[in-house]
Each structure stands twice: as C-alpha cells, then as structure tokens.
Write a protein that holds these residues in place. Structure first.
Motif: not given
Length: 122
Positions: A64-83
């Motif tokens: 509920g606070r963190f979200t993982i995502s990936r941009d496969n076209s760029k081979n980059i993964m993200y972790l959006q951390m909130s709260s």
C-alpha cells in the motif's frame, strides 16, 4: 556482462516519497526485485515482479506504500516509495534473475547491483 545500477536513494522525511531506479544492462530478466538491509540484520525482500507462483510480491511492511514497476523498453525497474517511515531506512538493492520459482527471497536472485542508501527522518 551483466550490470545493475541502482539510483535515487537519499534523505526523506517521514511521510515523504522517493523513487528508486535500477538500470539493467547485459541481458533482459524475467524477474527483478528490490531488497533492503540494515546493519546487523538479514537482507529482506521488499518487492519483486514476474516470479513463478505469483505476479507481484510486496513485503507486508510496504504494501500500500511502495509500488514496483518496470520499463521493459529501457530495461529499468523502479520502486516508488510513498508514506515513508523511519523504519524504511536501509540500504536498498536491486536484483535480477532469469527465473524465480516461489517466494522471491534474496537467495533466488543471481544478479545484484550495489546498494543505494535510503534514510527517512522522523
């Protein structure tokens, strides 16, 4: 040669947000994940995607606070951390695997990047 480079760590206040990025090079991966470690404790799984037996994994402490995502076209993964909370303070690592079967624990990932420090002040 495989390289994983994490960035985006830093200092945040409690309740704030940070976004981590992990750029992978050398090959593409089925599974990628974020892990964290504090001194004196074992490395723990934070979030991971695309593993066999599930789709997206989040530790209970970050749901509920963190979200993982990936941009496969760029081979980059993200972790959006909130709260963010002070207990989120740790060194965060990104990791990747050709194939993860079951719960995405650290031992199931073959490739690791150097960590990035996240510090959350109260």
């Amino acid at each position: 040669q495989v390289h994983l480079v994490a960035s985006g760590g830093g200092l945040a206040q409690a309740g704030g947000s940070l976004r981590l990025s992990c750029e992978a090079s050398g090959r593409t991966f089925t599974s990628m994940g974020w892990f964290r470690q504090v001194p004196g404790k074992e490395r723990e799984s934070v979030a991971a995607d695309s593993y066999e037996g599930g789709t997206t994994y989040y530790a209970d402490s970050v749901k509920g606070r963190f979200t993982i995502s990936r941009d496969n076209s760029k081979n980059i993964m993200y972790l959006q951390m909130s709260s963010l909370k002070p207990e989120d303070t740790a060194i965060y690592y990104c990791a990747a695997s050709v194939r993860v079967i079951g719960t995405p624990t650290p031992s199931r990932f073959e490739y690791w990047g150097p960590g990035t420090q996240v510090t959350v002040s109260s």
